[in-house]
Scaffold this motif. Structure first.
Motif, PDB file in Angstrom:
ATOM      1  N   TYR A  16       0.841  -1.202   0.000  1.00  0.00           N
ATOM      2  CA  TYR A  16       0.000   0.000   0.000  1.00  0.00           C
ATOM      3  C   TYR A  16       0.876   1.253   0.000  1.00  0.00           C
ATOM      4  N   ARG A  24       1.323   9.651  -5.446  1.00  0.00           N
ATOM      5  CA  ARG A  24       1.545  10.963  -4.824  1.00  0.00           C
ATOM      6  C   ARG A  24       2.809  11.647  -5.295  1.00  0.00           C
ATOM      7  N   ARG A  28       8.256   8.959  -8.771  1.00  0.00           N
ATOM      8  CA  ARG A  28       7.947   7.520  -8.756  1.00  0.00           C
ATOM      9  C   ARG A  28       6.943   7.148  -9.834  1.00  0.00           C
ATOM     10  N   ASP A  83      12.698   4.638   2.716  1.00  0.00           N
ATOM     11  CA  ASP A  83      11.676   5.631   3.083  1.00  0.00           C
ATOM     12  C   ASP A  83      11.498   5.645   4.583  1.00  0.00           C
ATOM     13  N   TRP A  86      14.845   6.856   6.418  1.00  0.00           N
ATOM     14  CA  TRP A  86      15.098   8.297   6.345  1.00  0.00           C
ATOM     15  C   TRP A  86      14.065   9.100   7.126  1.00  0.00           C
ATOM     16  N   MET A  87      12.886   8.584   7.235  1.00  0.00           N
ATOM     17  CA  MET A  87      11.882   9.286   8.016  1.00  0.00           C
ATOM     18  C   MET A  87      12.039   9.000   9.504  1.00  0.00           C
TER      19      MET A  87
ATOM     20  N   MET B   1      18.257  10.974  -3.795  1.00  0.00           N
ATOM     21  CA  MET B   1      17.017  10.564  -4.469  1.00  0.00           C
ATOM     22  C   MET B   1      15.782  11.185  -3.826  1.00  0.00           C
ATOM     23  N   PHE B   3      13.973  10.314  -1.138  1.00  0.00           N
ATOM     24  CA  PHE B   3      12.908   9.439  -0.683  1.00  0.00           C
ATOM     25  C   PHE B   3      12.286   9.910   0.615  1.00  0.00           C
ATOM     26  N   SER B   4      13.035  10.618   1.424  1.00  0.00           N
ATOM     27  CA  SER B   4      12.559  10.926   2.760  1.00  0.00           C
ATOM     28  C   SER B   4      11.307  11.775   2.750  1.00  0.00           C
ATOM     29  N   TRP B   5      11.030  12.480   1.688  1.00  0.00           N
ATOM     30  CA  TRP B   5       9.886  13.365   1.702  1.00  0.00           C
ATOM     31  C   TRP B   5       8.631  12.731   1.115  1.00  0.00           C
ATOM     32  N   VAL B   6       8.758  11.504   0.646  1.00  0.00           N
ATOM     33  CA  VAL B   6       7.606  10.893  -0.003  1.00  0.00           C
ATOM     34  C   VAL B   6       6.438  10.675   0.948  1.00  0.00           C
ATOM     35  N   LEU B   7       6.743  10.173   2.151  1.00  0.00           N
ATOM     36  CA  LEU B   7       5.666   9.888   3.087  1.00  0.00           C
ATOM     37  C   LEU B   7       4.931  11.156   3.489  1.00  0.00           C
ATOM     38  N   LYS B   8       5.617  12.288   3.458  1.00  0.00           N
ATOM     39  CA  LYS B   8       4.956  13.544   3.824  1.00  0.00           C
ATOM     40  C   LYS B   8       3.920  13.948   2.770  1.00  0.00           C
ATOM     41  N   LYS B   9       3.983  13.374   1.614  1.00  0.00           N
ATOM     42  CA  LYS B   9       3.021  13.710   0.567  1.00  0.00           C
ATOM     43  C   LYS B   9       1.730  12.915   0.719  1.00  0.00           C
ATOM     44  N   PHE B  10       1.755  11.963   1.578  1.00  0.00           N
ATOM     45  CA  PHE B  10       0.532  11.198   1.827  1.00  0.00           C
ATOM     46  C   PHE B  10      -0.481  12.111   2.524  1.00  0.00           C
ATOM     47  N   THR B  11      -1.739  11.780   2.371  1.00  0.00           N
ATOM     48  CA  THR B  11      -2.747  12.488   3.154  1.00  0.00           C
ATOM     49  C   THR B  11      -2.811  11.863   4.546  1.00  0.00           C
ATOM     50  N   TRP B  13      -5.309  10.491   6.024  1.00  0.00           N
ATOM     51  CA  TRP B  13      -6.007   9.202   5.947  1.00  0.00           C
ATOM     52  C   TRP B  13      -5.074   8.102   5.431  1.00  0.00           C
ATOM     53  N   GLU B  14      -4.334   8.406   4.374  1.00  0.00           N
ATOM     54  CA  GLU B  14      -3.447   7.413   3.760  1.00  0.00           C
ATOM     55  C   GLU B  14      -2.358   6.991   4.728  1.00  0.00           C
ATOM     56  N   TYR B  18      -1.876   3.340   6.550  1.00  0.00           N
ATOM     57  CA  TYR B  18      -0.627   2.575   6.441  1.00  0.00           C
ATOM     58  C   TYR B  18      -0.216   2.054   7.810  1.00  0.00           C
ATOM     59  N   TYR B  19      -0.230   2.940   8.786  1.00  0.00           N
ATOM     60  CA  TYR B  19       0.160   2.508  10.125  1.00  0.00           C
ATOM     61  C   TYR B  19      -0.833   1.525  10.723  1.00  0.00           C
TER      62      TYR B  19
END
Lengths: 259, 227
Positions: A16, A24, A28, A83, A86-87, B1, B3-11, B13-14, B18-19
């Motif tokens: 997911y 988003r 990617r 991901d 790094w977070m 690359m 990648f670290s900022w990708v999760l921040k683009k989630f809403t 709810w999303e 995930y969690y």
């Protein structure tokens, strides 16, 4: 809830994560659409301008698709892990119930979704622009599965490298497939190499996976025993290496949250 | 690359979904924690666009998604505006009422006094006192604090610290706070101020706070039972 159910849910969570990331994040999304298309069209239009031989286009279509299969099955799990790393997320393998092989399987599930998109593009364009058609669907699908298996082995190795090298891992992770692409004879027979290099190429399961794809066009011979033997050896090496890398990184404290 | 900022683009709810999946929780739990943290209106907003207050609420929602029995919160209100800090404290109270044990670290003594059933005061890596707020205040044997406001010379601190009945002094440029034994300490304090010709603009009794206790214990190097 049983541990098996929990594990399945974690695997689905990873899939997911990756699929939402593709939705988003343009980078990617382009990884699944624009860049594969650029490479594909560059090669097919070039080849098509020199020859009308349909098998040449066929080698490019199947080879390019096979290569994207390996790439996505390799990259998804590592991307997912980094991901989270790094977070600074608590899902880290050090202090959470997440297992490294759950990253691999979650990545594999999302890779299937992405490959479906790419396969539609490549095979669709191959058919409508270059009049290429897959005739031996059974063998071709087995060839794609063989590539997926090779991609999974690479992903296991790459995850091990990520455990050890963290942020620096990507230099290695992108270098692996590039080196292997050259050695595996994606679009050409490995007989073009001098003997020592050819011997090295024959030890790679990717060489035999691409041989199968070329064999569906009558342009190579496939030896299933060599494929399965090399796959088994590299699988054991990959799992052994990553298990060792995880243990070493854990002992050295490299898996804690780092800023 | 990047990648670290990708999760921040989630809403919201999303990311919470995930969690929830990671912890084996049902999807309905996502709605529950969003309501508890007061972020339901931010359901479809990207978390990268949140202010610090909203982000803190999001982290609380994320932290409780798996119904933890114990929650560690490290300075949850630092950097937040008044409204946001107030909202976060309300959430903390609500979580605690719901049965969650919370280990809260904070530099805001008032917050500790307001929220915590038991408090441990730490100075230089050691616990210098532990107990309820009332127990901690009782340890320093002080009934009153005196607040002095004005243009105060730094040397005044030492002078006031020597006044009989004064247990501790905390001073900045415009105010000085004394922890005193009782009402009777006012007379000698006033005498010391007159002697120092201090430019006092206001002086009043106040109730001792946890901050007074902390300053007193750390200034004198006291621990429980020393006095």
């Amino acid at each position: 809830m049983s541990e098996v159910t929990r594990s399945l849910k974690r695997i689905l969570a990873h899939a997911y994560h990756i699929l939402v990331s593709a939705r988003r994040d343009l980078f990617r999304l382009f990884d699944v659409t624009l860049w594969p298309l650029v490479l594909f069209l560059s090669m097919t239009l070039f080849a098509g301008s020199f020859t009308a031989e349909p098998r040449v286009i066929g080698v490019i279509v199947l080879g390019a698709l096979g290569w994207r299969i390996i790439y996505h099955f390799q990259m998804e799990a590592v991307q997912l892990y980094m991901d989270n790393y790094w977070m600074g997320m608590i899902e880290h393998v050090m202090i959470s119930p997440v297992r490294w092989w759950e990253f691999i399987l979650g990545g594999a599930i999302s890779a299937v979704g992405k490959i479906a998109v790419i396969a539609l593009l490549f095979l669709g364009l191959g058919h409508y622009v270059f009049h290429f058609t897959v005739h031996a669907w059974g063998a071709t699908l087995i060839g794609f599965l063989a590539c997926a298996a090779c991609g999974l082995i690479l992903s296991v190795f790459s995850l091990g490298v990520a455990f050890l090298k963290r942020g620096d891992a990507f230099a290695f992770i992108f270098a692996f497939p590039d080196a292997i692409a050259v050695l595996s004879g994606v679009f050409y027979p490995v007989s073009v190499f001098p003997a020592p290099v050819r011997m090295l190429a024959e030890t790679l399961p990717t060489t035999h996976a691409f041989n199968l794809l070329k064999a569906t066009l009558g342009m190579a011979e496939w030896n299933p025993w060599r494929f399965f033997a090399t796959l088994a050896v590299w699988s054991l090496l990959a799992v052994g290496f990553t298990g060792w890398a995880l243990d070493k990184a854990r002992r050295a404290g490299k898996l804690v949250k780092m800023k | 690359m990047g990648f670290s900022w990708v999760l921040k683009k989630f809403t919201t709810w999303e990311l919470l979904s995930y969690y929830a999946l990671l912890y084996g929780m049902p999807r309905s739990r996502v709605e529950e924690v969003m309501a508890l943290a007061g972020i339901t209106e931010k359901r479809d907003a990207q978390v990268s666009l949140f202010s610090s207050g909203w982000r803190q609420r999001f982290f609380i929602a994320k932290g409780i998604i798996n119904r933890p029995k114990v929650l560690f919160m490290d300075e949850p209100t630092v950097g937040l505006d008044v409204d946001a800090a107030h909202a976060v404290r309300d959430i903390i109270r609500e979580l605690n009422r719901g049965g969650c044990t919370i280990l809260l670290t904070t530099h805001y003594m008032r917050e500790a006094e307001e929220l915590c059933d038991r408090i441990a005061l730490i100075s230089e890596g050691r616990i210098v006192a532990e107990g309820t707020a009332a127990e901690l205040k009782a340890q320093v044997k002080s009934d009153e604090a005196i607040l002095i406001q004005g243009q105060l010379d730094p040397s005044l601190r030492e002078r006031l610290a020597r006044v009989p009945g004064v247990l501790g002094v905390a001073q900045n440029e415009t105010s000085c706070r004394l922890l005193v034994r009782d009402h009777g300490s006012m007379r000698p304090v006033l005498a010391a101020l007159l002697e120092a010709e201090a430019l006092v603009e206001g002086i009043a009794f106040d109730e001792p706070t946890l901050e007074d206790v902390f300053l007193l214990l750390t200034q004198k190097g006291l621990e429980v039972g020393d006095e």
